[in-house]
Every structure is written in C-alpha cells, then in structure tokens.
Design an enzyme around this catalytic site. Structure first.
Site, mmCIF file in Angstrom:
data_model
loop_
_atom_site.group_PDB
_atom_site.id
_atom_site.type_symbol
_atom_site.label_atom_id
_atom_site.label_comp_id
_atom_site.label_asym_id
_atom_site.label_seq_id
_atom_site.Cartn_x
_atom_site.Cartn_y
_atom_site.Cartn_z
ATOM 1 N N CYS A 75 31.500 31.881 47.786
ATOM 2 C CA CYS A 75 30.487 31.831 48.835
ATOM 3 C C CYS A 75 31.142 31.263 50.075
ATOM 4 C CB CYS A 75 29.354 30.905 48.441
ATOM 5 S SG CYS A 75 28.376 31.507 47.055
ATOM 6 N N CYS A 119 44.178 28.295 35.721
ATOM 7 C CA CYS A 119 44.158 29.628 35.116
ATOM 8 C C CYS A 119 45.584 30.116 34.811
ATOM 9 C CB CYS A 119 43.421 30.612 36.010
ATOM 10 S SG CYS A 119 44.001 30.602 37.704
HETATM 11 S S1 SF4 Z 1 41.205 27.869 37.499
HETATM 12 FE FE1 SF4 Z 1 42.442 29.187 38.826
HETATM 13 S S2 SF4 Z 1 40.990 30.354 40.032
HETATM 14 FE FE2 SF4 Z 1 39.862 28.660 39.126
HETATM 15 S S3 SF4 Z 1 39.898 27.036 40.672
HETATM 16 FE FE3 SF4 Z 1 41.637 26.678 39.319
HETATM 17 S S4 SF4 Z 1 43.313 27.778 40.293
HETATM 18 FE FE4 SF4 Z 1 41.437 28.538 41.220
#
Ligand code: SF4
Length: 505
Positions: free
Chosen positions: A8, A476
């Site tokens: 957003c 991630c």
């Molecule tokens: S898990 Fe990956 S996509 Fe999600 S906030 Fe952390 S770095 Fe960003």
C-alpha cells in the site's frame, strides 16, 4: 517482475490556508505503483459540520477521482477539501476488493478525540492472535482485513488513554507484530504518522515553507521539494501541526529490518529509501551480476535485455560492467500499467497478454534476459517459452536474476505466503554462504526452460544496497525473521513443508 506484491502507499499533507486534497491526489498518483485496487482521502476542517470527511473507492487513483471528468474532479476536491488530510492507495494484503475495504478507515464518534481516520501500509503477522483477544473484549469483526482489527485496537487505546496519541501508539507497538506504517487524523485535527519499530517499510517526511508532507516513498514528495526530506526512524512518530513537523520516539526501536525488496522491485526507481537511492542500488545489482558471469559474451551473437521496467537499470549496468555496453537493448515491451499480480486467475495468460517481444532484437541471438526476481516462476517461464523463443526466435536464453533465490514466505506484506508456491523453496539445503549450488541453478533453469540461470549472491545483494546486512530484512532469503511471530510461523511452516518431503537434498 514476478507476480508477487501486495503493498500500500500512504501519504499526508498539512498545509495551512490551502486545500490539501489536490496535493493528496497528486501524491497518490505518484504512489500508484504501491497499490492499484483502491484509493481514498480523509480531511479535517474545523469549520465544517462534518469535521472529518472520507472519500474512497476501488480502482486506480485517477478513476477514483473522476477520471477524465474535470467537473467531477473539482467537485470532489471542493467537497472533500481541507488544509489537513491523509491519503491511501490500496492493494490489500487481506480482504476482498470492495469499497468498504479501501482505506482510510474512518471511525465516527461523537467525542472529538474518539473520532478518527487512519490508513496503514504493511501486514500484521500476529493478526489471528489479536483477533481472538479483541473478540474476548466484546468487539465484533465484520470484514476480512487486518485494517479492521487495527481500527478496534486504536479505538480501544484511544479510549484507555483519553486520546493521548503518544501513549496510543506505544500501546499499539506492544500489541502488533509485523510491518505497519500508519497515518492518523482525529476529530480534533491532530495528525500523526508512525513507522513500526522494525522499520520494515519505508516512510519519509518533507518540511517546506508551504507545509508538511508524509509519504511512503520520496517519489511522492519531490513535487513539493527535494530539500529537507527526512526518513522517519523505526519506532518514531512525526507530528504534523500548523504546517510544521516535530518528531517523537513513541516506541523503542527493534532490530532495524528494512525489506530489501523495496530497493530491488517495489519502490519507484526515483525514490530514496533511508538514505540510499533505489536507482543506484539497481545499477549496482547489474554490476554484481556481471561479476559472477561465466558466459563468454561478445557483441556479435549476444544481446542483453531487461524484463521491463524494474530491471532496466540492472540490465544496462550489467552490459556496461561486462565490457560490451552496446549489446544492451530493449527486447520486450510491457503493455499497460497493470502488474500481473493485480488480478486473480490464470497468471500465464496474463503474462502472455502483457508483453510482446521485438523480434528484430532477439531473433537468432543468444539472449541474456535480466529480471529483478523469480518467485513462482510463471512470468519467466512464459516469457522464455512464448515471447523469447516462439515469438521472438531467440537462439538461446540465459537468465540473470538480481535477487537471490527466494526460499521462504513473507509474513510482512509481500504476496509470497507459502513455501509451496516458491520455485526455489525446495533448494534451501543447496544454499551455502548465500550462494546457490550449480546443480540447483541447473534444475531451476530446466524448469523455466532457460539455457542457463544465475542468481545474485547474498553478499552481492547486500553490497549493492550498500547497507549493513543486520539492518535489512532478508527473511525470505535466509529465514531469519525479525519479529517473534515471523519466527514462530517459520518454525511451524518449514517443518510441515519438509515433513511432506518437499525439500531437495
Ligand atoms: S520476508 Fe522478504 S519480502 Fe518480506 S519483508 Fe522480509 S525481505 Fe521483504
């Protein structure tokens, strides 16, 4: 440029003696890339019987505010105009696409400080737990969105504290786990913007002679001025009053965890996040990809093309860094402003519709196609099979990716919700010191029908961003989630993924 994001954009303006609705509209247009499902504004005018007024609709900003109908636009600007206001662009992390899910969310009340409107950017990882707790307190939930849960917590704390906003947001920080930047306006005309204590999403402010402005990204501030931009710190509150901004640390900052994806994919290329230019970072990614190149590239047989538009600076600097800048070219054209993740349904068909190749650039060539990331691989697989090979007549296709393999879901707002949907998730055991094995790269290359595949390394990414690794969220990529709920969800979900023999040894 895979189909992956739901974010957003938020903004606020406080410009004494002027109608902030025009500026909010322009800022929302400049933040359109952060959300295309809906947009809205709330404004405050003490001279108006309806002190707080909110206008919001589904659709893109321009359509929401009248489209080509100038008269309608002026009517909306006048009806909802005031010198103080907040704005929001939505692509929801939860909830269906109806006007009632579009923000700002206004909570009407007869008591000034209990009447408020707010918008938020992020995703609450511990939403389930919060929902259960608030229901026990007698609250009823009507909508499938974390914004409603947040509204009830805000209402509760506003009541509990007698409307002391510093205390309200301190209490919010004790409840909420995840990414949440909030803009808030109440029936007394008090206006604040807060960044969550981890600083997962960006938020910036600008002070000009005209007044005070807040935006998710600096790209929406530039039209007001490029001097005096300040990045709001994790756990910090910006208070906008009489066109001036003051700052207050409402919550203790946690481990700073800015989402690396903001630089690589999501933010506008003109933006500056926490002091680092998005454009310069993308250029540096191209250099890092060139550094690990193993193909012998010349200007006779090869061409380097970006997947438009995010990867353009990456591909351009890659071609320069390997020493043959003349082979950078445009081989794919993207049509329409929409992104493939916006709609539900058959993703491959949408990718087919969205792009066309330029055969004169690609035909008979060894093509290096550069993209910002691969999530599910639908986009890249379709581009290779359909656009580059079938329509474009490429001789070979070599894929270079500016994000290391994405191996785990995001619990903070990017639409990568399960291990199962991520093409690289089964290869976690193949990543050592941030470098994926050749065997894994070859296997993924086969799945997407590429002749070769290379991912930027973790070190290469961090070096391109130019920030301390410990100040970034890269969960991630490495499953090191910054928040307690992220860590709990990861332990549970990864175990279940591996128990189903999905991990490749
Ligand atoms: S898990 Fe990956 S996509 Fe999600 S906030 Fe952390 S770095 Fe960003």
């Amino acid at each position: 440029m895979d189909d992956k994001v739901d974010f957003c954009g938020i903004c606020a303006a406080n410009i004494p003696g002027m109608n902030a609705a025009y500026d909010l509209y322009q800022m929302l247009c400049d933040l359109q890339h952060r959300g295309q499902a809906g947009a809205g504004i709330s404004t405050y005018d003490p001279g108006r019987k309806i002190l707080l007024r909110t206008y919001k609709r589904t659709g893109k900003v321009n359509d929401v505010f009248g489209g080509d109908d100038e008269e309608r636009f002026e009517e909306l600007m006048n009806k909802f105009g005031a010198s103080i206001g907040i704005g929001h662009n939505r692509y929801g992390t939860s909830g269906s696409l109806s006007t009632r899910h579009v923000q700002p969310f206004e909570r009407t009340h007869g008591v000034y400080h209990k009447w408020f409107s707010f918008g938020f950017n992020g995703h609450i990882a511990n939403r389930k737990e919060l929902e259960e707790n608030i229901k026990k307190d007698g609250y009823h939930l009507m909508l499938d969105t974390d914004t409603e849960v947040m509204m009830h917590y805000l209402s509760k704390h506003v009541s509990d504290t007698g409307g002391d906003l510093k205390e309200v947001f301190k209490m919010v920080s004790e409840d909420f786990d995840g990414a949440y930047n909030i803009i808030f306006l109440d029936g007394k005309g008090r206006q604040v913007a807060i960044r969550d204590p981890w600083g997962i999403r960006p938020l910036s402010s600008l002070q000009t002679e005209k007044g005070a402005f807040i935006s998710s990204e600096t790209c929406a501030l530039y039209r007001q001025g490029t001097e005096n931009i300040r990045h709001i710190e994790p756990g910090e509150m910006a208070i906008l009053e009489d066109g001036e901004i003051t700052y207050h640390q409402y919550a203790k900052p946690r481990r700073r965890s800015l989402c690396f994806f903001e630089y690589i994919y999501f933010a506008d290329v003109t933006s500056n996040i926490d002091g680092r230019s998005v454009y310069e970072t993308r250029k540096r990614c191209g250099e890092e990809l060139a550094r690990i190149e193993t193909q012998n590239i010349n200007d006779k047989e090869w061409v380097v093309i970006p997947v438009p538009n995010t990867a353009r600076p990456i591909a351009n600097s890659y071609a320069k860094a390997i020493g043959v800048p003349q082979i950078f070219d445009e081989g794919l054209i993207a049509y329409g402003k929409g992104r493939t993740f916006i709609d539900e349904g058959d993703r491959s068909k949408k990718v087919k519709r969205k792009f066309l190749p330029i055969p004169s650039v690609i035909k008979g060539k060894k093509v290096i196609v550069i993209d910002d990331s691969i999530v599910r691989s639908t986009t890249m697989a379709t581009l290779i099979k359909y656009h580059l090979r079938k329509l474009g007549g490429a001789k070979e296709v070599h894929v270079r990716i500016a994000t290391p393999p994405i191996v785990a879901p995001c619990y903070y707002g990017i639409d990568m919700r399960s291990f199962e949907e991520l093409i690289a998730a089964p290869y976690q055991e193949h990543i050592n010191n941030g470098i994926i094995s050749e065997k894994a790269e070859e296997e993924i290359a086969r799945i997407i029908n590429a002749d070769s595949l290379k991912f930027i390394t973790h070190d290469g990414l961090v070096s391109a961003i130019g920030k301390d690794r410990d100040s970034l969220c890269m969960a991630c990529l490495n499953r090191q989630y910054p928040t307690p709920t992220g860590q709990t969800l990861d332990a549970k979900n990864y175990k279940s993924f591996c128990n189903r023999s999905m991990c490749k040894k």
